[in-house]
Design a protein around this motif. Structure first.
Motif: not given
Length: 352
Positions: A180-181, A211-214, A310-312, A340-341
């Motif tokens: 969920d960016n 990704l940028e938009r989110e 942190r991205q998993p 989850e991040t």
């Protein structure tokens, strides 16, 4: 003399100098030839004990499977195409590891395609898949073959199972694995605000990137939740690379009224930005706090160590490969999986 030359050579259980056959492996492992085939092609259908015996028998006999014959019999290649937008980006390293180890366990190999922004390369790999050279594909480029990021043009006809990873593909009826960016960017923005920062700059990714938009929406959400106004003058363009981080740092250094904190939407940009600030005599975090996104390998060893999201990454790769394997083997797969991040607090951010 002959005995001396063979003393240390492992015996092959009665197999002569001829090439070992699958029947030899089956006999030594005390399983059927079908079990040997399954252990190589679809190992998840074989018990760990049986597979271990098969692999040991293969090692002892020197048996070499014939991939061409296997492909002809099954009409499968047992290969998966992994489509990357830019292989040079260190973000993808752990993702690729997660994909590879999961595919390997299921008896598949992978081919990496580095599009590097080239329409010619994309056309090549689209033709590659259409020719049946791979059984499925994992897409990290944010769109289907033959379809632009904005959705213009006509989608390529899907003839193999596909999975989207990291960059979701709106409207595509395929499994999509992501984080969920928006929520993650909001969390970082609120963290900076909680440290007393009221003037927070934002270094963006490419404007056309989902990704940028989110993340941009999340940045604005975080400002609103913290009671801070949005100032478009504090938005600095970037493209997730170190080079644009350096340029963003030059922009900030040149300002008379500088922000007290900067949220970069990739760690590479944050590292490039910090280097530029240091070169200009500014201290991080004493003069300006800097935060990133991704938690790449260099984030923890940067000077100072980088506060980031942190991205998993390894788990994302594993989840995408597992979803594709389900499709390849006729099992249903969830259409959307979100992992989850984590907000990782290090030394690059300090209270104002």
């Amino acid at each position: 003399m002959d005995d001396i030359g063979h003393k240390d050579r492992p015996e092959r259980e009665g197999i002569s100098a001829r090439a070992a056959r699958i029947q030899d492996v089956a006999k030594l492992a005390d399983v059927s030839t079908a079990t040997v085939s399954r252990a190589l092609a679809t190992p998840e259908r074989v018990s760990p004990e049986a597979r271990a015996r098969v692999l040991e028998a293969i090692a002892k006999t020197g048996y070499v499977p014939n991939p061409a014959a296997r492909t002809l019999r099954s009409q499968k290649t047992y290969m998966v195409l992994v489509v990357l937008p830019d292989l040079a980006n260190t973000f993808f390293s752990k993702i690729l590891r997660g994909i590879e180890e999961t595919l390997f366990e299921a008896g598949y190999g992978m081919i990496i395609s580095d599009l590097d922004g080239s329409p010619e390369k994309e056309a090549h790999f689209a033709a590659f898949t259409a020719a049946g050279r791979v059984d499925g594909a994992i897409l990290l480029n944010g769109h289907l073959f033959g379809q632009t990021r904005e959705g213009e043009g006509h989608p390529a006809r899907i003839t193999i199972p596909l999975v989207a990873l990291c960059e979701s593909i709106p409207g595509a009826d395929i499994p999509q694995i992501e984080i969920d960016n928006r929520a993650a960017a909001s969390r970082m923005t609120q963290h900076l605000a909680s440290m007393g920062h009221r003037k927070i700059a934002y270094v963006s990714g490419p404007a056309s990137n989902i990704l940028e938009r989110e993340r941009f929406l999340g940045f604005k959400d975080g400002l609103t939740a913290s009671g801070l106004p949005f100032d478009p003058g504090l938005v600095i363009p970037g493209d997730y690379t170190i080079e644009t981080g350096v340029m963003a740092g030059q922009d900030i250094v040149a300002r008379a009224d500088r922000p007290t904190a900067v949220f970069c939407t990739s760690d590479e940009m944050a590292i490039g930005l910090m280097r530029t600030l240091f070169s200009a005599g500014l201290r991080v975090p004493e003069d300006i706090s800097v935060a990133g996104f991704d938690d790449i390998e260099f984030a923890a060893v940067a000077e100072p160590s980088l506060t980031t999201i942190r991205q998993p990454r390894r788990e994302l790769g594993q989840a995408a490969a597992s979803a594709l394997i389900d499709l390849l083997q006729g099992r249903p797969s969830p259409k959307r999986i979100r992992l989850e991040t984590e907000l990782v607090i290090r030394d690059s951010v300090a209270p104002l």
